[in-house]
Design a protein around this motif. Structure first.
Motif, short mmCIF file in Angstrom:
data_model
loop_
_atom_site.label_atom_id
_atom_site.label_comp_id
_atom_site.label_asym_id
_atom_site.label_seq_id
_atom_site.Cartn_x
_atom_site.Cartn_y
_atom_site.Cartn_z
N TYR A 27 0.81 -1.22 0.00
CA TYR A 27 0.00 0.00 0.00
C TYR A 27 0.85 1.27 0.00
N LEU B 106 -7.28 3.41 -2.99
CA LEU B 106 -6.81 2.67 -1.83
C LEU B 106 -7.93 1.80 -1.26
N TRP C 81 -8.12 -2.26 -0.88
CA TRP C 81 -8.40 -2.90 0.40
C TRP C 81 -9.57 -3.87 0.27
#
Length: 111
Positions: free
Chosen positions: A35, A82, A86
């Motif tokens: 990430y 993001l 996830w």
């Protein structure tokens, strides 16, 4: 003292800036490495949103609004990307809780 000195120095003085840098580094280290590109992008967008650029020294109110809207859009895009990553990986329940928390915070504290 440069930032690289702060990162590499084993014992830090207890100044506020050094404490913030230490905390930032701890957060980065606690973030899974896959990430980091997204985190870096979010940090850059944030920095750009709070830093005045020389070419914007005397912008008109409409230019300021347009720039702020552009930066806000970039932040939202980075957050969406993001969040998408996830949701595609990891534990579904934890991700759902995180998404609900982020959505609630965003609704309660709009930029």
């Amino acid at each position: 003292m440069s930032q690289s000195d702060l990162i590499n120095k084993p014992e830090l003085n207890n100044t506020v800036a050094e404490n913030y840098l230490t905390e930032i580094l701890r957060e980065i280290q606690a973030t899974p490495k896959e990430y980091w590109p997204n985190l870096l992008q979010m940090m850059r967008v944030f920095r750009e949103s709070v830093t005045f650029k020389p070419e914007l020294s005397n912008p008109s109110p409409s230019e300021i609004d347009a720039q702020q809207e552009k930066l806000l859009n970039q932040q939202h895009q980075a957050l969406k990307q993001l969040t998408k990553e996830w949701l595609e990986e990891g534990e579904q329940e934890e991700q759902t809780e995180t998404w609900e928390y982020l959505s609630q915070e965003n609704n309660e504290n709009p930029v």
